[in-house]
Design a protein around this motif. Structure first.
Motif, PDB file in Angstrom:
ATOM      1  N   GLN A   1       0.895  -1.188  -0.223  1.00  8.33           N
ATOM      2  CA  GLN A   1      -0.028   0.012   0.066  1.00  8.33           C
ATOM      3  C   GLN A   1       0.897   1.330   0.149  1.00  8.33           C
ATOM      4  OE1 GLN A   1      -3.444   0.483   2.813  1.00  8.33           O
ATOM      5  NE2 GLN A   1      -2.356   2.170   3.621  1.00  8.33           N
ATOM      6  N   ALA A   2       1.939   1.254   0.799  1.00  6.48           N
ATOM      7  CA  ALA A   2       2.800   2.630   0.887  1.00  6.48           C
ATOM      8  C   ALA A   2       3.536   2.701  -0.512  1.00  6.48           C
ATOM      9  CB  ALA A   2       3.772   2.073   1.853  1.00  6.48           C
ATOM     10  N   GLU A   3       3.919   1.653  -1.114  1.00 11.72           N
ATOM     11  CA  GLU A   3       4.581   1.675  -2.310  1.00 11.72           C
ATOM     12  C   GLU A   3       3.678   2.392  -3.568  1.00 11.72           C
ATOM     13  OE1 GLU A   3       7.774  -0.679  -3.368  1.00 11.72           O
ATOM     14  OE2 GLU A   3       6.685  -1.571  -4.750  1.00 11.72           O
ATOM     15  N   PHE A   4       2.215   2.181  -3.479  1.00 16.50           N
ATOM     16  CA  PHE A   4       1.353   2.659  -4.425  1.00 16.50           C
ATOM     17  C   PHE A   4       1.145   4.186  -3.909  1.00 16.50           C
ATOM     18  CE2 PHE A   4      -0.262  -1.404  -5.373  1.00 16.50           C
ATOM     19  CZ  PHE A   4      -0.155  -1.567  -6.493  1.00 16.50           C
ATOM     20  N   VAL A   5       1.082   4.375  -2.598  1.00 17.66           N
ATOM     21  CA  VAL A   5       0.845   5.677  -2.226  1.00 17.66           C
ATOM     22  C   VAL A   5       2.025   6.663  -2.651  1.00 17.66           C
ATOM     23  CG1 VAL A   5       0.571   7.261  -0.240  1.00 17.66           C
ATOM     24  CG2 VAL A   5      -0.678   5.284  -0.267  1.00 17.66           C
ATOM     25  N   ASP A   6       3.297   6.301  -2.400  1.00 17.77           N
ATOM     26  CA  ASP A   6       4.618   6.958  -2.716  1.00 17.77           C
ATOM     27  C   ASP A   6       4.565   7.146  -4.320  1.00 17.77           C
ATOM     28  OD1 ASP A   6       5.437   6.821  -0.117  1.00 17.77           O
ATOM     29  OD2 ASP A   6       6.638   5.268  -0.370  1.00 17.77           O
ATOM     30  N   GLY A   7       4.264   6.194  -5.002  1.00 18.99           N
ATOM     31  CA  GLY A   7       4.153   6.349  -6.477  1.00 18.99           C
ATOM     32  C   GLY A   7       3.147   7.168  -6.994  1.00 18.99           C
ATOM     33  N   PHE A   8       2.025   7.389  -6.397  1.00 13.68           N
ATOM     34  CA  PHE A   8       0.988   8.593  -6.612  1.00 13.68           C
ATOM     35  C   PHE A   8       1.283   9.870  -6.390  1.00 13.68           C
ATOM     36  CE2 PHE A   8      -2.569   4.957  -6.032  1.00 13.68           C
ATOM     37  CZ  PHE A   8      -2.236   4.313  -7.384  1.00 13.68           C
ATOM     38  N   ASP A   9       2.015   9.797  -5.094  1.00 16.04           N
ATOM     39  CA  ASP A   9       2.612  11.122  -4.805  1.00 16.04           C
ATOM     40  C   ASP A   9       3.767  11.719  -5.389  1.00 16.04           C
ATOM     41  OD1 ASP A   9       0.667  11.151  -2.662  1.00 16.04           O
ATOM     42  OD2 ASP A   9       2.220  10.626  -1.157  1.00 16.04           O
ATOM     43  N   ALA A  10       4.608  10.711  -6.108  1.00 16.18           N
ATOM     44  CA  ALA A  10       5.822  11.254  -6.688  1.00 16.18           C
ATOM     45  C   ALA A  10       5.432  11.667  -8.066  1.00 16.18           C
ATOM     46  CB  ALA A  10       6.973  10.060  -7.052  1.00 16.18           C
ATOM     47  N   LEU A  11       4.380  11.163  -8.718  1.00 12.67           N
ATOM     48  CA  LEU A  11       4.052  11.393 -10.039  1.00 12.67           C
ATOM     49  C   LEU A  11       2.812  12.105 -10.505  1.00 12.67           C
ATOM     50  CD1 LEU A  11       4.696   7.808 -11.692  1.00 12.67           C
ATOM     51  CD2 LEU A  11       6.270   9.765 -11.405  1.00 12.67           C
ATOM     52  N   LEU A  12       2.358  12.634  -9.155  1.00 14.01           N
ATOM     53  CA  LEU A  12       1.046  13.508  -9.138  1.00 14.01           C
ATOM     54  C   LEU A  12       0.857  14.337 -10.207  1.00 14.01           C
ATOM     55  CD1 LEU A  12      -1.617  14.171  -7.889  1.00 14.01           C
ATOM     56  CD2 LEU A  12      -0.314  15.459  -6.120  1.00 14.01           C
ATOM     57  N   HIS A  13       1.837  15.167 -10.591  1.00 15.09           N
ATOM     58  CA  HIS A  13       1.687  16.239 -11.525  1.00 15.09           C
ATOM     59  C   HIS A  13       2.318  16.031 -12.929  1.00 15.09           C
ATOM     60  CE1 HIS A  13       0.721  19.102  -8.087  1.00 15.09           C
ATOM     61  NE2 HIS A  13       1.750  18.615  -7.527  1.00 15.09           N
ATOM     62  N   VAL A  14       2.288  14.786 -13.271  1.00 14.69           N
ATOM     63  CA  VAL A  14       2.831  14.103 -14.456  1.00 14.69           C
ATOM     64  C   VAL A  14       1.372  14.311 -15.270  1.00 14.69           C
ATOM     65  CG1 VAL A  14       3.631  12.408 -15.745  1.00 14.69           C
ATOM     66  CG2 VAL A  14       4.585  13.066 -13.657  1.00 14.69           C
ATOM     67  N   GLU A  15       1.483  15.181 -16.367  1.00 14.22           N
ATOM     68  CA  GLU A  15       0.218  15.068 -17.305  1.00 14.22           C
ATOM     69  C   GLU A  15       0.589  14.279 -18.684  1.00 14.22           C
ATOM     70  OE1 GLU A  15      -0.894  19.166 -17.423  1.00 14.22           O
ATOM     71  OE2 GLU A  15      -1.287  19.316 -15.350  1.00 14.22           O
TER      72      GLU A  15
ATOM     73  N   ASN B   1      12.369   3.756  -6.924  1.00 12.26           N
ATOM     74  CA  ASN B   1      12.779   2.358  -6.971  1.00 12.26           C
ATOM     75  C   ASN B   1      11.708   1.422  -6.284  1.00 12.26           C
ATOM     76  OD1 ASN B   1      15.329   1.176  -8.056  1.00 12.26           O
ATOM     77  ND2 ASN B   1      15.086  -0.281  -6.277  1.00 12.26           N
ATOM     78  N   PHE B   2      10.984   0.653  -6.815  1.00 12.08           N
ATOM     79  CA  PHE B   2       9.822  -0.200  -6.456  1.00 12.08           C
ATOM     80  C   PHE B   2      10.568  -1.571  -5.908  1.00 12.08           C
ATOM     81  CE2 PHE B   2       8.041   2.753  -8.928  1.00 12.08           C
ATOM     82  CZ  PHE B   2       6.811   3.092  -8.401  1.00 12.08           C
ATOM     83  N   ARG B   3       9.634  -2.199  -4.952  1.00 11.35           N
ATOM     84  CA  ARG B   3       9.875  -3.619  -4.592  1.00 11.35           C
ATOM     85  C   ARG B   3       9.039  -4.585  -5.333  1.00 11.35           C
ATOM     86  NH1 ARG B   3       9.970  -0.973   0.585  1.00 11.35           N
ATOM     87  NH2 ARG B   3      11.800  -1.458   1.717  1.00 11.35           N
ATOM     88  N   TYR B   4       7.880  -4.106  -5.832  1.00 12.70           N
ATOM     89  CA  TYR B   4       6.994  -5.094  -6.431  1.00 12.70           C
ATOM     90  C   TYR B   4       6.637  -4.612  -8.009  1.00 12.70           C
ATOM     91  CZ  TYR B   4       6.346  -6.350  -1.427  1.00 12.70           C
ATOM     92  OH  TYR B   4       6.557  -6.617  -0.345  1.00 12.70           O
ATOM     93  N   PHE B   5       6.815  -5.500  -8.741  1.00 11.35           N
ATOM     94  CA  PHE B   5       6.713  -5.366 -10.293  1.00 11.35           C
ATOM     95  C   PHE B   5       5.104  -4.889 -10.579  1.00 11.35           C
ATOM     96  CE2 PHE B   5      10.185  -8.131 -11.389  1.00 11.35           C
ATOM     97  CZ  PHE B   5      10.737  -7.300 -12.351  1.00 11.35           C
ATOM     98  N   PHE B   6       4.218  -5.204  -9.716  1.00  9.56           N
ATOM     99  CA  PHE B   6       2.900  -4.857  -9.899  1.00  9.56           C
ATOM    100  C   PHE B   6       2.316  -3.611  -9.679  1.00  9.56           C
ATOM    101  CE2 PHE B   6       2.884  -7.566  -6.273  1.00  9.56           C
ATOM    102  CZ  PHE B   6       2.378  -6.671  -5.165  1.00  9.56           C
ATOM    103  N   ALA B   7       3.104  -3.091  -8.620  1.00  7.10           N
ATOM    104  CA  ALA B   7       3.198  -1.610  -8.206  1.00  7.10           C
ATOM    105  C   ALA B   7       3.786  -0.642  -9.176  1.00  7.10           C
ATOM    106  CB  ALA B   7       3.592  -1.346  -6.800  1.00  7.10           C
ATOM    107  N   ARG B   8       4.757  -1.017  -9.803  1.00  6.75           N
ATOM    108  CA  ARG B   8       5.503  -0.244 -10.850  1.00  6.75           C
ATOM    109  C   ARG B   8       4.835  -0.267 -12.013  1.00  6.75           C
ATOM    110  NH1 ARG B   8      10.268  -2.728 -13.782  1.00  6.75           N
ATOM    111  NH2 ARG B   8      11.763  -0.978 -14.406  1.00  6.75           N
ATOM    112  N   LYS B   9       4.084  -1.608 -12.482  1.00 13.30           N
ATOM    113  CA  LYS B   9       3.342  -1.615 -13.733  1.00 13.30           C
ATOM    114  C   LYS B   9       2.321  -0.555 -13.636  1.00 13.30           C
ATOM    115  CE  LYS B   9       4.653  -6.077 -15.126  1.00 13.30           C
ATOM    116  NZ  LYS B   9       4.171  -7.470 -15.309  1.00 13.30           N
ATOM    117  N   THR B  10       1.553  -0.520 -12.468  1.00  9.55           N
ATOM    118  CA  THR B  10       0.567   0.569 -12.370  1.00  9.55           C
ATOM    119  C   THR B  10       1.023   1.922 -12.756  1.00  9.55           C
ATOM    120  OG1 THR B  10      -0.518  -0.832 -10.761  1.00  9.55           O
ATOM    121  CG2 THR B  10      -1.202   1.300 -10.680  1.00  9.55           C
ATOM    122  N   MET B  11       2.281   2.330 -12.215  1.00 12.55           N
ATOM    123  CA  MET B  11       2.588   3.667 -12.463  1.00 12.55           C
ATOM    124  C   MET B  11       3.039   3.797 -14.082  1.00 12.55           C
ATOM    125  SD  MET B  11       2.201   4.655  -9.616  1.00 12.55           S
ATOM    126  CE  MET B  11       1.820   3.550  -8.098  1.00 12.55           C
TER     127      MET B  11
END
Length: 255
Positions: A57-71, A151-161
């Motif tokens: 869950q934290a990995e998803f949250v961190d990814g969403f926060d890091a890329l929030l302003h990517v359009e 840097n992600f631990r889990y492939f599925f979280a990374r793929k979502t981003m």
């Protein structure tokens, strides 16, 4: 003269090779499960998995926060084994620069080879250069041409981003990882999970045999619809890539 320190990332954290088993990643711990031998093992698995869910869950949250302003962004895949100075590497640089100059942010897997070359080209164009790495026992580390990296631990979280923040996928020649991302993207488009999402393959000599196989085998055997191979655009140059991207962007704006 001392040897360079070997190690790896565990998520965002770097650990020395002397302090960790480089072959054991978080994905491996999650997927390589052995049957519990006793009730104590069952209890420990429940505890471990509960904490693991929070980490995911934290990995998803961190990814969403890091890329929030990517359009407007384009995700580019390609081999980590492409060598500096080769025509394949220079193609990646030209591609990243062309995509950046067309007004798109560039997202890659953050590693070496073709990923590094595309990030380098995006940096040259002054575009936002994003790298989303993964914990691996080899081909480690984020390349130095990234403005925003994770840097992600889990492939599925990374793929979502890769999908959530991009309007297109571009595939340079690559191996299993590139093919994995390619077919995942094709499935998402085929099943209408994502729409108006071009998938572009660069290099007719490299990709032509695969597209021919899709048409001659999967279509002929009734495994996919005759129109499904048309979800792929096969091009040769960065300029052709940009033309497909711009046509897709115009269609989105008219919709």
């Amino acid at each position: 003269m001392t040897e360079p320190d070997r190690g790896r990332y565990s998520g965002p954290t770097w650990t020395s090779g002397d302090a960790t088993d480089l072959s054991v990643t978080s994905d491996r711990r999650l997927l390589n499960r052995r049957p519990p031998r006793c009730q104590a093992d069952v209890n420990q698995i429940k505890i471990d998995d509960s904490w693991r869910v929070l980490r995911i869950q934290a990995e998803f949250v961190d990814g969403f926060d890091a890329l929030l302003h990517v359009e407007d962004a384009v995700t580019v895949f390609g081999s980590a084994r492409t060598r500096l100075g080769t025509p394949e590497y220079e193609l990646g640089v030209d591609l990243g620069r062309a995509i950046g100059e067309a007004g798109y942010a560039v997202i890659t897997g953050g590693g070496p080879g073709s990923m590094e070359s595309v990030n380098r080209g995006a940096r040259q164009a002054g575009a936002r250069s994003i790298g989303l790495g993964i914990e691996l026992p080899f081909e480690q580390g984020l390349n130095p041409f990234i403005d925003t990296g994770m840097n992600f631990r889990y492939f599925f979280a990374r793929k979502t981003m890769f999908v959530k923040y991009a309007q297109a996928f571009v595939c340079l020649p690559g191996g299993f990882g590139t093919l994995d991302e390619l077919f995942e993207a094709l499935t998402l488009v085929q099943t209408h999970k994502v729409t108006q999402f071009p998938i572009i393959l660069v290099g007719r000599a490299f990709w032509g045999g695969l597209v021919d196989w899709l048409r001659s085998t999967l279509v002929d055997e009734g495994m996919i619809d005759p129109a499904d191979p048309d979800l792929l655009s096969v091009v040769e140059t960065p300029a052709e890539v940009v033309a497909v991207l711009d046509a897709s962007r115009a269609a989105r704006e008219e919709a």
